[in-house]
Design a protein around this motif. Structure first.
Motif, mmCIF file in Angstrom:
data_model
loop_
_atom_site.group_PDB
_atom_site.id
_atom_site.type_symbol
_atom_site.label_atom_id
_atom_site.label_comp_id
_atom_site.label_asym_id
_atom_site.label_seq_id
_atom_site.Cartn_x
_atom_site.Cartn_y
_atom_site.Cartn_z
ATOM 1 N N GLN A 88 -27.983 29.988 9.305
ATOM 2 C CA GLN A 88 -26.550 29.519 9.241
ATOM 3 C C GLN A 88 -25.783 30.469 8.085
ATOM 4 O O GLN A 88 -24.711 30.854 8.356
ATOM 5 C CB GLN A 88 -26.319 28.011 9.154
ATOM 6 C CG GLN A 88 -26.414 27.309 10.326
ATOM 7 C CD GLN A 88 -25.177 27.335 11.512
ATOM 8 O OE1 GLN A 88 -24.623 28.733 11.429
ATOM 9 N NE2 GLN A 88 -24.905 26.607 12.226
ATOM 10 N N ILE A 89 -26.519 30.567 6.940
ATOM 11 C CA ILE A 89 -26.225 31.131 5.895
ATOM 12 C C ILE A 89 -26.067 32.680 6.120
ATOM 13 O O ILE A 89 -24.906 33.568 5.767
ATOM 14 C CB ILE A 89 -27.086 30.848 4.575
ATOM 15 C CG1 ILE A 89 -26.671 29.478 4.122
ATOM 16 C CG2 ILE A 89 -26.558 31.929 3.361
ATOM 17 C CD1 ILE A 89 -27.690 29.156 3.010
ATOM 18 N N ILE A 124 -21.872 33.454 6.165
ATOM 19 C CA ILE A 124 -21.616 34.145 5.053
ATOM 20 C C ILE A 124 -21.854 35.782 4.954
ATOM 21 O O ILE A 124 -21.115 36.553 4.554
ATOM 22 C CB ILE A 124 -22.147 33.562 3.817
ATOM 23 C CG1 ILE A 124 -21.698 31.881 3.753
ATOM 24 C CG2 ILE A 124 -21.615 34.148 2.440
ATOM 25 C CD1 ILE A 124 -22.212 31.013 2.919
ATOM 26 N N VAL A 125 -23.247 35.875 5.322
ATOM 27 C CA VAL A 125 -23.751 37.246 4.937
ATOM 28 C C VAL A 125 -23.365 38.317 5.978
ATOM 29 O O VAL A 125 -22.922 39.379 5.869
ATOM 30 C CB VAL A 125 -25.453 37.494 5.082
ATOM 31 C CG1 VAL A 125 -25.741 38.746 4.894
ATOM 32 C CG2 VAL A 125 -25.939 36.246 3.822
ATOM 33 N N PHE A 178 -24.898 21.693 4.617
ATOM 34 C CA PHE A 178 -23.956 22.053 3.687
ATOM 35 C C PHE A 178 -22.445 22.117 4.591
ATOM 36 O O PHE A 178 -21.615 22.437 3.795
ATOM 37 C CB PHE A 178 -24.469 23.685 3.302
ATOM 38 C CG PHE A 178 -24.514 24.737 4.202
ATOM 39 C CD1 PHE A 178 -23.427 25.780 4.560
ATOM 40 C CD2 PHE A 178 -25.572 24.998 4.892
ATOM 41 C CE1 PHE A 178 -23.422 26.693 5.247
ATOM 42 C CE2 PHE A 178 -25.947 25.892 5.704
ATOM 43 C CZ PHE A 178 -24.788 26.912 6.051
ATOM 44 N N PHE A 179 -22.349 21.994 5.735
ATOM 45 C CA PHE A 179 -21.230 21.769 6.408
ATOM 46 C C PHE A 179 -21.330 20.921 7.523
ATOM 47 O O PHE A 179 -22.483 20.670 7.886
ATOM 48 C CB PHE A 179 -20.693 23.077 6.774
ATOM 49 C CG PHE A 179 -21.180 23.856 7.878
ATOM 50 C CD1 PHE A 179 -20.703 23.752 9.152
ATOM 51 C CD2 PHE A 179 -22.452 24.372 7.538
ATOM 52 C CE1 PHE A 179 -21.071 24.423 10.207
ATOM 53 C CE2 PHE A 179 -22.823 25.047 8.796
ATOM 54 C CZ PHE A 179 -22.413 25.246 10.093
ATOM 55 N N LEU A 224 -11.598 34.759 8.142
ATOM 56 C CA LEU A 224 -11.462 33.281 8.689
ATOM 57 C C LEU A 224 -12.896 32.458 8.730
ATOM 58 O O LEU A 224 -12.842 31.438 8.231
ATOM 59 C CB LEU A 224 -10.478 33.155 9.952
ATOM 60 C CG LEU A 224 -9.199 33.635 9.714
ATOM 61 C CD1 LEU A 224 -8.478 33.768 11.277
ATOM 62 C CD2 LEU A 224 -8.285 33.108 8.511
ATOM 63 N N PHE A 225 -13.740 33.228 9.385
ATOM 64 C CA PHE A 225 -14.842 32.328 9.790
ATOM 65 C C PHE A 225 -15.897 32.010 8.349
ATOM 66 O O PHE A 225 -16.033 30.450 8.605
ATOM 67 C CB PHE A 225 -15.882 33.295 10.641
ATOM 68 C CG PHE A 225 -17.034 32.636 11.163
ATOM 69 C CD1 PHE A 225 -16.998 31.579 11.861
ATOM 70 C CD2 PHE A 225 -18.300 33.226 11.280
ATOM 71 C CE1 PHE A 225 -18.037 30.705 12.488
ATOM 72 C CE2 PHE A 225 -19.513 32.486 11.668
ATOM 73 C CZ PHE A 225 -19.130 31.418 12.276
ATOM 74 N N PRO A 226 -15.914 32.860 7.608
ATOM 75 C CA PRO A 226 -16.752 32.021 6.449
ATOM 76 C C PRO A 226 -15.725 31.278 5.706
ATOM 77 O O PRO A 226 -16.281 30.166 4.983
ATOM 78 C CB PRO A 226 -17.109 33.340 5.502
ATOM 79 C CG PRO A 226 -16.108 34.396 6.000
ATOM 80 C CD PRO A 226 -16.033 34.111 7.408
#
Length: 310
Positions: free
Chosen positions: A271-272, A276-277, A175-176, A70-72
């Protein structure tokens, strides 16, 4: 919130200093996102399908896999959408929703890490009373408490951010929709909202990290008291994966929200890693370092192959 703004949309400008790299970023992040979804779905399937994994430890691990799906998903789909050449516009309500669920899921997952650390503390320091202490009702209560803390944190941060007036410009240099990127666009004084955001996020992160450190300090003392090398190795192996995941999760949060002078590029990179990672790494960490999960995954794949052959 609508009565406090003249804007009805924001424009996400994306990752700073990456103009012209949209195709490369799209291919990279879409691959990572798909791997994250697949890896955590497999772990969740392995836990649900194996009765030997229906224990408190794997109950929390299954919840962590859900959060890592859910988080990404709060930020990645929109980012991939505009990296593919589509519109980078996000509605005002969409921006509010994105910010709320980002902090809700992030704070709740942070609480879950602390709960998992406490679970490992009980398992190693009080093994004979483990199932008595970590009863199903206690596990559910801890999870509900984590959800409530996350919801309260997200509600406070979202309210303070969007009670301000936004009358232009509407270009988010990120980016967000996150607090450090949205607040500079406010037409009114945002000093209070900035302080609340930094204090709340920093305080919660440090408190959760402190609770984890307390649990693992006690765990470390208990492991050192184990006489046999094999016993120490086995005890440490049950905690090493969780400890690695915690370091990957808390490090980025502390760097982003406690840095004296915000650095857009550094913030985006961190943040990426966090958004995401890290969720992708969690699936690798727990699947590669956990023999029970690997055995369960092997059985899942064998059953799938048998079904396909039939």
């Amino acid at each position: 919130m609508r009565n406090h703004t003249l804007l009805n949309e924001f424009v996400l400008l994306g990752i700073p200093q990456t103009a012209g790299l949209e195709a490369v970023l799209f291919a990279t992040f879409s691959s990572i996102y798909l791997f994250t979804l697949l890896g955590n779905s497999l772990i969740l399937t392995a836990i649900v399908s194996s009765s030997t994994l229906h224990t408190p430890m794997y109950f929390f691990l299954g919840l962590l896999s859900i959060f890592d799906i859910l988080f990404p998903s709060v930020t990645c789909p929109k980012m991939l959408f505009y990296l593919s050449g589509q519109s980078p516009v996000i509605s005002f309500k969409g921006c509010v929703t994105q910010l709320f669920f980002y902090h809700f899921l992030g704070s709740t997952e942070g609480c879950l890490y602390s709960v998992m650390a406490y679970d490992r503390f009980v398992a190693i320091c009080h093994p004979l009373r483990y199932m008595l202490i970590m009863k199903p009702g206690v596990c559910v209560g801890l999870v509900v408490a984590a959800w409530l803390v996350g919801c309260l944190q997200a509600t406070i941060l979202t309210s303070f951010t969007f009670q301000l007036s936004y009358c232009g410009p509407n270009q988010v240099e990120y980016f967000f929709c996150d607090i450090p990127a949205v607040l500079p666009l406010a037409c009114t004084d945002s000093a209070l909202a900035q302080k609340v955001g930094s204090i709340n996020v920093g305080f919660l992160a440090l408190m959760l990290l402190f609770s984890v450190c307390v649990s693992y300090t006690r765990i470390g003392i208990a492991i050192l008291r184990i006489r046999s090398a094999e016993g120490r190795r086995k005890a440490f192996s049950t905690c090493s994966a969780h400890l690695t995941a915690i370091l990957c999760a808390y490090g980025p949060v502390i760097i982003i929200y406690l840095q004296p002078t915000p650095n857009p590029l550094l913030g985006a990179v961190v943040q990426i890693l966090n958004n995401i990672v890290s969720p992708m790494l969690n699936s690798l960490i727990y699947s590669l370092r956990n023999k029970e999960v690997k055995r369960s995954l092997k059985r899942v794949f064998q059953n799938v192959l048998l079904t396909v052959r039939e």
